[in-house]
Design a protein around this motif. Structure first.
Motif, PDB file in Angstrom:
ATOM      1  N   ASP A  94       9.333  -1.427 -19.492  1.00 24.55           N
ATOM      2  CA  ASP A  94       9.784  -1.783 -18.487  1.00 24.55           C
ATOM      3  C   ASP A  94       9.343  -1.016 -17.056  1.00 24.55           C
ATOM      4  O   ASP A  94       9.162  -1.426 -16.081  1.00 24.55           O
ATOM      5  CB  ASP A  94      11.118  -2.198 -18.364  1.00 24.55           C
ATOM      6  CG  ASP A  94      11.688  -3.256 -18.869  1.00 24.55           C
ATOM      7  OD1 ASP A  94      10.808  -4.302 -19.016  1.00 24.55           O
ATOM      8  OD2 ASP A  94      12.966  -3.464 -19.483  1.00 24.55           O
ATOM      9  N   GLU A  95       9.589   0.296 -17.372  1.00 23.01           N
ATOM     10  CA  GLU A  95       9.206   1.245 -16.366  1.00 23.01           C
ATOM     11  C   GLU A  95       7.708   1.196 -15.861  1.00 23.01           C
ATOM     12  O   GLU A  95       7.538   1.140 -14.708  1.00 23.01           O
ATOM     13  CB  GLU A  95       9.540   2.488 -16.907  1.00 23.01           C
ATOM     14  CG  GLU A  95       9.392   3.511 -15.780  1.00 23.01           C
ATOM     15  CD  GLU A  95       9.979   3.785 -14.596  1.00 23.01           C
ATOM     16  OE1 GLU A  95       9.552   4.344 -13.611  1.00 23.01           O
ATOM     17  OE2 GLU A  95      11.147   3.084 -14.441  1.00 23.01           O
ATOM     18  N   ALA A 139       5.680  -1.595 -16.080  1.00 20.63           N
ATOM     19  CA  ALA A 139       5.535  -2.631 -15.433  1.00 20.63           C
ATOM     20  C   ALA A 139       6.066  -2.471 -13.854  1.00 20.63           C
ATOM     21  O   ALA A 139       5.390  -3.080 -12.953  1.00 20.63           O
ATOM     22  CB  ALA A 139       6.096  -3.821 -16.015  1.00 20.63           C
ATOM     23  N   ARG A 140       7.375  -1.847 -13.719  1.00 21.52           N
ATOM     24  CA  ARG A 140       7.515  -1.895 -12.560  1.00 21.52           C
ATOM     25  C   ARG A 140       6.624  -0.870 -11.661  1.00 21.52           C
ATOM     26  O   ARG A 140       6.561  -1.321 -10.266  1.00 21.52           O
ATOM     27  CB  ARG A 140       9.352  -1.132 -12.369  1.00 21.52           C
ATOM     28  CG  ARG A 140      10.436  -1.957 -12.711  1.00 21.52           C
ATOM     29  CD  ARG A 140      11.551  -1.503 -12.362  1.00 21.52           C
ATOM     30  NE  ARG A 140      11.858  -0.085 -13.282  1.00 21.52           N
ATOM     31  CZ  ARG A 140      12.343  -0.126 -14.322  1.00 21.52           C
ATOM     32  NH1 ARG A 140      12.772  -1.478 -14.941  1.00 21.52           N
ATOM     33  NH2 ARG A 140      12.824   0.722 -15.174  1.00 21.52           N
ATOM     34  N   ARG A 141       6.401   0.350 -12.243  1.00 18.74           N
ATOM     35  CA  ARG A 141       5.427   0.951 -11.372  1.00 18.74           C
ATOM     36  C   ARG A 141       4.016   0.322 -10.963  1.00 18.74           C
ATOM     37  O   ARG A 141       3.225   0.457 -10.199  1.00 18.74           O
ATOM     38  CB  ARG A 141       4.982   2.254 -12.125  1.00 18.74           C
ATOM     39  CG  ARG A 141       6.192   3.199 -12.419  1.00 18.74           C
ATOM     40  CD  ARG A 141       5.944   4.499 -13.132  1.00 18.74           C
ATOM     41  NE  ARG A 141       7.212   5.268 -13.118  1.00 18.74           N
ATOM     42  CZ  ARG A 141       7.281   6.701 -13.070  1.00 18.74           C
ATOM     43  NH1 ARG A 141       5.820   7.431 -13.120  1.00 18.74           N
ATOM     44  NH2 ARG A 141       8.234   7.288 -13.261  1.00 18.74           N
ATOM     45  N   MET A 142       3.506  -0.522 -11.927  1.00 25.02           N
ATOM     46  CA  MET A 142       2.627  -1.338 -11.723  1.00 25.02           C
ATOM     47  C   MET A 142       2.535  -2.252 -10.485  1.00 25.02           C
ATOM     48  O   MET A 142       1.768  -2.253  -9.545  1.00 25.02           O
ATOM     49  CB  MET A 142       1.859  -1.860 -12.977  1.00 25.02           C
ATOM     50  CG  MET A 142       1.566  -0.997 -13.928  1.00 25.02           C
ATOM     51  SD  MET A 142       0.988  -1.990 -15.418  1.00 25.02           S
ATOM     52  CE  MET A 142      -0.610  -2.775 -15.036  1.00 25.02           C
ATOM     53  N   ASP A 143       3.793  -2.963 -10.553  1.00 27.65           N
ATOM     54  CA  ASP A 143       4.363  -3.963  -9.557  1.00 27.65           C
ATOM     55  C   ASP A 143       4.111  -3.115  -8.104  1.00 27.65           C
ATOM     56  O   ASP A 143       3.754  -3.488  -7.082  1.00 27.65           O
ATOM     57  CB  ASP A 143       5.603  -4.587 -10.001  1.00 27.65           C
ATOM     58  CG  ASP A 143       5.445  -5.628 -10.900  1.00 27.65           C
ATOM     59  OD1 ASP A 143       4.121  -6.083 -10.942  1.00 27.65           O
ATOM     60  OD2 ASP A 143       6.588  -6.095 -11.312  1.00 27.65           O
ATOM     61  N   ASP A 144       4.879  -2.017  -8.074  1.00 25.07           N
ATOM     62  CA  ASP A 144       4.982  -1.052  -6.824  1.00 25.07           C
ATOM     63  C   ASP A 144       3.557  -0.733  -6.312  1.00 25.07           C
ATOM     64  O   ASP A 144       3.368  -0.687  -5.058  1.00 25.07           O
ATOM     65  CB  ASP A 144       5.765   0.219  -7.318  1.00 25.07           C
ATOM     66  CG  ASP A 144       7.369  -0.292  -7.390  1.00 25.07           C
ATOM     67  OD1 ASP A 144       7.628  -1.188  -7.278  1.00 25.07           O
ATOM     68  OD2 ASP A 144       7.926   0.810  -7.847  1.00 25.07           O
ATOM     69  N   ASP A 145       2.757  -0.517  -7.484  1.00 19.68           N
ATOM     70  CA  ASP A 145       1.279   0.031  -7.057  1.00 19.68           C
ATOM     71  C   ASP A 145       0.483  -1.131  -6.087  1.00 19.68           C
ATOM     72  O   ASP A 145      -0.372  -0.900  -5.306  1.00 19.68           O
ATOM     73  CB  ASP A 145       0.433   0.477  -8.152  1.00 19.68           C
ATOM     74  CG  ASP A 145       1.101   1.806  -8.479  1.00 19.68           C
ATOM     75  OD1 ASP A 145       1.676   2.616  -7.878  1.00 19.68           O
ATOM     76  OD2 ASP A 145       0.643   2.289  -9.467  1.00 19.68           O
ATOM     77  N   GLU A 146       0.786  -2.505  -6.668  1.00 18.78           N
ATOM     78  CA  GLU A 146       0.278  -3.736  -6.063  1.00 18.78           C
ATOM     79  C   GLU A 146       0.767  -4.109  -4.707  1.00 18.78           C
ATOM     80  O   GLU A 146      -0.026  -4.600  -4.075  1.00 18.78           O
ATOM     81  CB  GLU A 146       0.158  -4.932  -7.265  1.00 18.78           C
ATOM     82  CG  GLU A 146      -0.500  -4.512  -8.376  1.00 18.78           C
ATOM     83  CD  GLU A 146      -0.322  -5.666  -9.473  1.00 18.78           C
ATOM     84  OE1 GLU A 146       0.431  -6.678  -9.060  1.00 18.78           O
ATOM     85  OE2 GLU A 146      -0.848  -5.455 -10.616  1.00 18.78           O
ATOM     86  N   GLN A 147       1.758  -3.634  -4.331  1.00 23.69           N
ATOM     87  CA  GLN A 147       2.306  -3.802  -3.037  1.00 23.69           C
ATOM     88  C   GLN A 147       2.007  -3.054  -1.854  1.00 23.69           C
ATOM     89  O   GLN A 147       1.456  -2.239  -1.966  1.00 23.69           O
ATOM     90  CB  GLN A 147       3.832  -3.936  -3.149  1.00 23.69           C
ATOM     91  CG  GLN A 147       4.356  -5.051  -4.105  1.00 23.69           C
ATOM     92  CD  GLN A 147       6.029  -4.938  -4.323  1.00 23.69           C
ATOM     93  OE1 GLN A 147       6.646  -4.209  -3.781  1.00 23.69           O
ATOM     94  NE2 GLN A 147       6.424  -5.876  -5.264  1.00 23.69           N
TER      95      GLN A 147
END
Length: 81
Positions: free
Chosen positions: A70-71, A73-81
């Motif tokens: 989960d962590e 995935a969250r970091r990957m989502d943050d990087d894409e924004q």
């Protein structure tokens, strides 16, 4: 190298020798043919490879792994924004 995400067993079909597992919210069927009969129960956490349950794992270890996924995935989502 193979990466397996812990999956929680939600249903067992003894006749077909399969289990329905929940892998991070995705339900799928997995064969129990490689496991000793009766060794996997509803609520257990397992690792799956190419559609077969390969082994059962400790709930605490499974939850720790899922938290790490989960962590990531969250970091990957943050990087894409």
């Amino acid at each position: 190298m193979c990466l397996s995400i812990p999956s929680r067993v939600t249903k067992i079909d003894k006749e077909a020798n399969t289990a329905i597992v929940d892998t991070m919210g995705v339900n799928r069927e997995a064969s129990l043919e490689l496991m000793e009969e009766g060794s996997v129960e509803v609520g257990d956490y397992v690792l799956i490879h190419i559609g077969f349950v390969m082994n059962k794992i400790d709930k605490a270890d499974a939850l720790l792994c899922l938290e790490a996924f989960d962590e990531i995935a969250r970091r990957m989502d943050d990087d894409e924004q």
